[in-house]
Design a protein around this motif. Structure first.
Motif, short mmCIF file in Angstrom:
data_model
loop_
_atom_site.label_atom_id
_atom_site.label_comp_id
_atom_site.label_asym_id
_atom_site.label_seq_id
_atom_site.Cartn_x
_atom_site.Cartn_y
_atom_site.Cartn_z
N VAL A 194 34.18 46.68 1.48
CA VAL A 194 33.60 45.35 1.73
C VAL A 194 33.01 45.28 3.13
N GLU A 195 33.77 45.70 4.14
CA GLU A 195 33.33 45.59 5.53
C GLU A 195 32.08 46.42 5.80
N VAL A 196 32.07 47.63 5.28
CA VAL A 196 31.00 48.56 5.62
C VAL A 196 29.71 48.25 4.85
N TYR A 197 29.85 47.79 3.61
CA TYR A 197 28.66 47.75 2.78
C TYR A 197 28.14 46.40 2.33
N ALA A 198 28.86 45.32 2.58
CA ALA A 198 28.35 44.01 2.18
C ALA A 198 27.00 43.72 2.84
N GLU A 199 26.84 44.16 4.08
CA GLU A 199 25.61 43.89 4.81
C GLU A 199 24.40 44.62 4.23
N ARG A 200 24.62 45.66 3.48
CA ARG A 200 23.49 46.44 2.98
C ARG A 200 22.60 45.65 2.04
N PHE A 201 23.16 44.64 1.40
CA PHE A 201 22.33 43.84 0.51
C PHE A 201 21.27 43.06 1.29
#
Length: 222
Positions: A118-125
């Motif tokens: 969640v922490e690492v990849y939510a921003e990728r959207f």
């Protein structure tokens, strides 16, 4: 950390691989299912509809620039838990080391596994760059599974990325248990890398926990 594919700059390819692989992968988006579709459709087609629905909704929801970072994390966590069998995945990628860990280590590992994704990849959207997601077929695999094939269609004439999803169905409920990108299983890849990390640290399970803690901490300060 996983070696990233040549398609690593695609946020959509980044989202699904990551949900699966844990410490470092890249994948396609997923979202909460629409309850109606599974009621009248069964077998591989129901799994295909499930994956297509998730992809469509994820693009529409998580790629919205109006969503704050905290909101994206909350939505991402819900999608992960609703649509992926995290317990099955997290245990599989540990392999034999699951049985070597004590109860406290198992509990912390599963919490860190989810939090790291969640922490690492939510921003990728928020980096969505116009990719489109299309399911291309589905085949049964065993008694309860189906393999759903799909493509991430990239703008500018770039070749599509082929992504397959292993979906397990129990009591009418669909859960993703693996993502295969260009014929490479993300869960199998991560299993090998977790084992390598533990073995290179003298077989100490704590080394994996520390690596996950550091990954989360790094993501939180960005």
């Amino acid at each position: 950390m996983n070696k990233q594919t040549p398609h690593r700059h695609s946020p959509l390819v980044g989202a699904a691989l990551l949900m699966l692989a844990g410490v470092a992968a890249v994948a396609v988006p997923v979202l909460a299912p629409t309850p109606a579709f599974a009621q009248n459709v069964k077998g591989p087609q129901a799994s295909a509809d499930f994956v297509q629905s998730l992809g469509d909704k994820a693009i529409a929801t998580l790629a919205d620039p109006k969503i704050s970072k905290d909101q994206a994390k909350a939505v991402f966590r819900d999608l992960l838990n609703e649509n992926f069998d995290i317990n099955t995945i997290s245990r599989f990628v540990l392999g034999r080391y699951w049985n070597l860990a004590n109860d406290a280590q198992k509990k912390e590992y599963q919490g860190l596994f989810e939090q790291m994704i969640v922490e690492v990849y939510a921003e990728r959207f928020s980096q969505y760059a116009g990719e489109k997601f299309k399911v291309t077929g589905a085949q049964p695999s065993g008694e309860n599974d189906a393999v759903v094939t799909s493509q991430v269609l990239r703008p500018g004439g770039q070749p599509p990325v082929n992504v397959s999803w292993r979906v397990r169905t129990r009591d009418g409920n669909h859960k993703i248990i693996d993502v295969i990108v260009e014929n490479v299983s993300m869960s199998v890849t991560q299993r090998s890398e977790f084992a390598s990390l533990i073995e290179s640290n003298g077989g100490k399970f704590e080394a994996l926990l520390e690596a996950l803690r550091q990954r989360i901490q790094t993501a939180q300060v960005k």
